[in-house]
Design an enzyme around this catalytic site. Structure first.
Site, PDB file in Angstrom:
ATOM      1  N   ASN A 208       0.843  -1.182   0.000  1.00 23.16           N
ATOM      2  CA  ASN A 208       0.000   0.000   0.000  1.00 23.16           C
ATOM      3  C   ASN A 208       0.880   1.234   0.000  1.00 23.16           C
ATOM      4  OD1 ASN A 208       0.719   0.664   2.748  1.00 23.16           O
ATOM      5  ND2 ASN A 208      -0.645  -1.002   3.371  1.00 23.16           N
ATOM      6  N   ASP A 276      -3.789  -6.853   4.250  1.00 24.98           N
ATOM      7  CA  ASP A 276      -4.795  -7.776   4.779  1.00 24.98           C
ATOM      8  C   ASP A 276      -4.654  -9.176   4.183  1.00 24.98           C
ATOM      9  OD1 ASP A 276      -6.057  -5.903   6.449  1.00 24.98           O
ATOM     10  OD2 ASP A 276      -7.203  -5.103   4.761  1.00 24.98           O
ATOM     11  N   ASP A 305      -3.699 -11.321  11.895  1.00 26.63           N
ATOM     12  CA  ASP A 305      -4.148 -10.040  12.452  1.00 26.63           C
ATOM     13  C   ASP A 305      -3.258  -9.736  13.658  1.00 26.63           C
ATOM     14  OD1 ASP A 305      -5.501  -7.941  13.752  1.00 26.63           O
ATOM     15  OD2 ASP A 305      -7.398  -8.558  12.857  1.00 26.63           O
ATOM     16  N   ILE A 306      -2.243  -8.926  13.442  1.00 31.08           N
ATOM     17  CA  ILE A 306      -1.249  -8.672  14.487  1.00 31.08           C
ATOM     18  C   ILE A 306      -1.879  -7.934  15.661  1.00 31.08           C
ATOM     19  CG2 ILE A 306       0.956  -7.565  14.997  1.00 31.08           C
ATOM     20  CD1 ILE A 306       1.653  -7.902  12.005  1.00 31.08           C
ATOM     21  N   PHE A 324      -4.276   1.431  14.733  1.00 29.52           N
ATOM     22  CA  PHE A 324      -4.577   2.512  13.793  1.00 29.52           C
ATOM     23  C   PHE A 324      -5.635   2.027  12.816  1.00 29.52           C
ATOM     24  CE2 PHE A 324      -1.177   4.703  15.604  1.00 29.52           C
ATOM     25  CZ  PHE A 324      -1.035   5.964  15.042  1.00 29.52           C
ATOM     26  N   LYS A 338     -13.814  -1.485  14.779  1.00 32.18           N
ATOM     27  CA  LYS A 338     -12.506  -2.139  14.827  1.00 32.18           C
ATOM     28  C   LYS A 338     -12.004  -2.251  16.262  1.00 32.18           C
ATOM     29  CE  LYS A 338      -7.903  -1.921  12.689  1.00 32.18           C
ATOM     30  NZ  LYS A 338      -7.045  -1.239  11.682  1.00 32.18           N
ATOM     31  N   LYS A 342     -11.152  -5.933  17.566  1.00 34.52           N
ATOM     32  CA  LYS A 342      -9.755  -6.301  17.801  1.00 34.52           C
ATOM     33  C   LYS A 342      -9.444  -6.507  19.277  1.00 34.52           C
ATOM     34  CE  LYS A 342      -8.671  -5.470  13.393  1.00 34.52           C
ATOM     35  NZ  LYS A 342      -8.187  -6.466  12.435  1.00 34.52           N
TER      36      LYS A 342
END
Length: 398
Positions: A208, A276, A305-306, A324, A338, A342
């Site tokens: 990205n 992702d 997914d860290i 973030f 999120k 998360k």
């Protein structure tokens, strides 16, 4: 920041010793007093006269010098400083430190000191990578010895790779970071930054537009408040900050491994823009057009997914986990969802639509979302965002 600080500088025997003369000048420019110690091998590269002239101090060389022992014994010399720097730190010097040897003035001082020690390694790339040297590094880090460098580049011996001594200003920054006092002194904080590159084949990858600027600024701001920062970065455009442990990774899997190996930590700030997805089976060879017009078929797999992994840890979860959320629409709604999904403590949300110029730009406009609600911050430089976020983290950890 270094005004009035007393630095004991041990200069090892390597071609990089010439950089230590500039290091003395840089430290003194910032108000530090530098007391130099030369090993016998170091005298093959720099002279006591030039070292003394730049330091404006006596140079110490011999463990059994009766005059020196009468004026200031080696025990007192090792403890009268505020900080000890070894630059260059040769493989031999580090081996002595790791093994507890004390057969010359430099190694005796290092055994006798009760102050923190920073080493700037410098050696041939093969020596740096040798298993014995790697064991010594692990031992020294386990003993609390600080490291700066080495850098990667051309060697005086003609080889290329890691082993070049850090530049004088990098060492100065590491000294300042170690001596700084602030509300985060004694806290270990992990910061991730930059993009990840997920390979399609040996020459193509998924990524990205993240430059790594915000993550780098956050790491600097936390270090300025006294934190010990482990900085884990993907292949970012922005150079990583100096004066802290830097771990370079490429993929999401590598970043997760680096994060978990850096734990435990008091806080973790996940500013990296992790891809992702990855290609499930990246090609070992470059994918080529065959002239038929057929398109290659890429099968994707979801990356780890860290943020969620660390947030939901039962052991070694940091006291504060900050994620973030870079969004292009419904920023607050997506970021709030999120946060809940998360399991982290805060989400720093921003609008990265192309018209904002935020992704890759010098400014940011964020909303910090927590259990207490949404706190909207005005648009400001990424450095200013980082300073405000670092201060908020310091308050939360106090």
């Amino acid at each position: 920041m270094l005004a009035g600080k007393r630095i004991l500088l041990i200069i090892g025997g390597g071609i990089a010793a010439f950089k230590s003369l500039d290091l003395i000048r840089r430290l003194r420019e910032r108000g530090a007093t530098v007391t130099p110690v030369l090993t016998r091998a170091a005298e093959e590269f720099v002279t006591p006269l030039s070292t003394s002239a730049l330091a404006a101090e006596k140079v110490y060389r011999d463990l059994f010098d009766l005059t020196d022992e009468a004026e200031m014994g080696h025990i007192e010399l090792s403890r009268s400083a505020d900080f000890v720097v070894v630059a260059p730190a040769t493989a031999d010097l580090m081996a002595k430190m790791a093994g507890g040897l004390a057969n010359d003035l430099a190694s005796t001082l290092l055994m006798a000191t009760d102050k923190r020690v920073l080493v700037a390694p410098a050696m041939n790339v093969r020596m740096w990578q040798h298993p014995a040297n790697r064991r010594n590094i692990a031992t020294l880090k386990g003993d609390g010895i600080l490291f700066v460098g080495p850098n990667e580049g051309d060697m005086a011996c003609g080889e290329y790779g890691p082993g070049r001594m850090a530049e004088p200003l990098e060492i100065v920054a590491a000294v300042e970071a170690a001596l700084v006092s602030g509300p985060l002194k004694g806290k270990h904080i992990i910061v991730t930054s930059g993009p990840t590159h997920e390979p399609i084949d040996p020459v193509r990858y998924i990524a990205n537009r993240s430059s790594g600027a915000q993550g780098t600024a956050i790491a600097r701001a936390l270090a300025a408040l006294g934190a010990e920062v482990t900085f884990i970065t993907g292949p970012a455009e922005v150079d990583p900050p100096v004066g802290m442990a830097v771990r370079r990774v490429n993929t999401a899997n590598e970043m997760l491994a680096a994060v978990t190996s850096a734990l435990p930590a008091d806080a973790a700030v996940f500013a990296a823009a992790v891809a992702d997805w990855r290609v499930a089976s990246a090609s070992d060879s470059k994918i080529k057009k065959d002239g038929s017009g057929a398109l290659p078929v890429l099968e994707f797999a979801e990356n780890p997914d860290i943020l969620a992994t660390v947030s939901k840890m039962k052991k070694d979860r940091p006291n504060l986990v900050v994620g973030f959320a870079a969004e292009t629409d419904d920023v607050i709604a997506h970021a709030t969802a999120k946060l809940e999904r998360k399991g982290c403590d805060w989400i720093v949300a921003n609008d990265v639509s192309p018209e904002t110029g935020i992704m890759g730009g010098a400014e940011n406009a964020v909303t910090v979302i927590s259990a207490d609600g949404a706190d909207n911050w005005p648009r400001m430089t990424k450095a200013a965002v980082s300073e405000r976020l670092a201060a908020k983290i310091a308050e939360a950890l106090s």
